[in-house]
Write a protein that holds these residues in place. Structure first.
Motif, PDB file in Angstrom:
ATOM      1  N   ALA A   1      40.562  37.963  31.962  1.00  0.00           N
ATOM      2  CA  ALA A   1      41.213  37.597  33.220  1.00  0.00           C
ATOM      3  C   ALA A   1      41.303  36.077  33.359  1.00  0.00           C
ATOM      4  O   ALA A   1      42.320  35.538  33.808  1.00  0.00           O
ATOM      5  CB  ALA A   1      40.452  38.205  34.396  1.00  0.00           C
ATOM      6  N   HIS A   2      40.245  35.382  32.961  1.00  0.00           N
ATOM      7  CA  HIS A   2      40.231  33.919  33.016  1.00  0.00           C
ATOM      8  C   HIS A   2      41.313  33.335  32.108  1.00  0.00           C
ATOM      9  O   HIS A   2      42.042  32.422  32.494  1.00  0.00           O
ATOM     10  CB  HIS A   2      38.853  33.388  32.614  1.00  0.00           C
ATOM     11  N   GLU A   3      41.405  33.859  30.891  1.00  0.00           N
ATOM     12  CA  GLU A   3      42.402  33.349  29.948  1.00  0.00           C
ATOM     13  C   GLU A   3      43.830  33.570  30.464  1.00  0.00           C
ATOM     14  O   GLU A   3      44.666  32.685  30.356  1.00  0.00           O
ATOM     15  CB  GLU A   3      42.218  34.004  28.580  1.00  0.00           C
TER      16      GLU A   3
ATOM     17  N   TYR B   1      41.142  37.374  38.299  1.00  0.00           N
ATOM     18  CA  TYR B   1      40.033  36.624  37.689  1.00  0.00           C
ATOM     19  C   TYR B   1      38.851  36.524  38.658  1.00  0.00           C
ATOM     20  O   TYR B   1      37.702  36.794  38.290  1.00  0.00           O
ATOM     21  CB  TYR B   1      40.481  35.231  37.268  1.00  0.00           C
ATOM     22  N   THR B   2      39.116  36.155  39.898  1.00  0.00           N
ATOM     23  CA  THR B   2      38.038  36.022  40.881  1.00  0.00           C
ATOM     24  C   THR B   2      37.340  37.354  41.096  1.00  0.00           C
ATOM     25  O   THR B   2      36.108  37.426  41.160  1.00  0.00           O
ATOM     26  CB  THR B   2      38.582  35.464  42.207  1.00  0.00           C
ATOM     27  N   GLY B   3      38.135  38.420  41.191  1.00  0.00           N
ATOM     28  CA  GLY B   3      37.552  39.753  41.364  1.00  0.00           C
ATOM     29  C   GLY B   3      36.678  40.157  40.194  1.00  0.00           C
ATOM     30  O   GLY B   3      35.569  40.664  40.380  1.00  0.00           O
ATOM     31  N   GLN B   4      37.159  39.927  38.986  1.00  0.00           N
ATOM     32  CA  GLN B   4      36.362  40.254  37.797  1.00  0.00           C
ATOM     33  C   GLN B   4      35.071  39.446  37.785  1.00  0.00           C
ATOM     34  O   GLN B   4      34.002  39.977  37.479  1.00  0.00           O
ATOM     35  CB  GLN B   4      37.153  39.962  36.510  1.00  0.00           C
ATOM     36  N   TYR B   5      35.178  38.165  38.097  1.00  0.00           N
ATOM     37  CA  TYR B   5      33.986  37.319  38.101  1.00  0.00           C
ATOM     38  C   TYR B   5      32.986  37.795  39.154  1.00  0.00           C
ATOM     39  O   TYR B   5      31.790  37.921  38.878  1.00  0.00           O
ATOM     40  CB  TYR B   5      34.356  35.863  38.347  1.00  0.00           C
ATOM     41  N   LEU B   6      33.464  38.061  40.368  1.00  0.00           N
ATOM     42  CA  LEU B   6      32.558  38.488  41.432  1.00  0.00           C
ATOM     43  C   LEU B   6      31.913  39.831  41.122  1.00  0.00           C
ATOM     44  O   LEU B   6      30.752  40.049  41.459  1.00  0.00           O
ATOM     45  CB  LEU B   6      33.299  38.553  42.772  1.00  0.00           C
TER      46      LEU B   6
END
Length: 94
Positions: free
Chosen positions: A10-12, A42-47
């Protein structure tokens, strides 16, 4: 910081978009519609890789500033959770 595979992907995707898009400018939280979706993913995956307290704290702060973005992010996080649950359901174990 070590990211899990889903968060890294997601970040990439997010970084590849914002570095090429003339409409997206992350320092001021300005994104095109595609950039907004990628940022939320990305934010959702990270959280979702963080503990419950970190998720709740982030969402509480976001809700006080931008309730609409908070609701969109909650929807993304719910979809991530449901996808993970379906991967580990007994029907898929066989």
């Amino acid at each position: 910081m070590q990211l899990d595979d889903a968060t890294f992907q997601a970040h990439e995707g997010y970084m590849n978009h914002v570095l090429r898009c003339g409409s997206c400018y992350p320092p001021t939280n300005r994104y095109c519609s595609i950039g907004t979706g990628l940022h939320d993913q990305y934010t959702g995956q990270y959280l979702m890789s963080q503990d419950l307290y970190a998720r709740r704290t982030y969402l509480a702060r976001l809700e006080s500033v931008n309730p609409a973005r908070c609701e969109a992010l909650k929807a993304v996080m719910l979809a991530i959770h449901e996808r993970a649950q379906s991967l580990y359901s007994p029907e898929n174990a066989a």
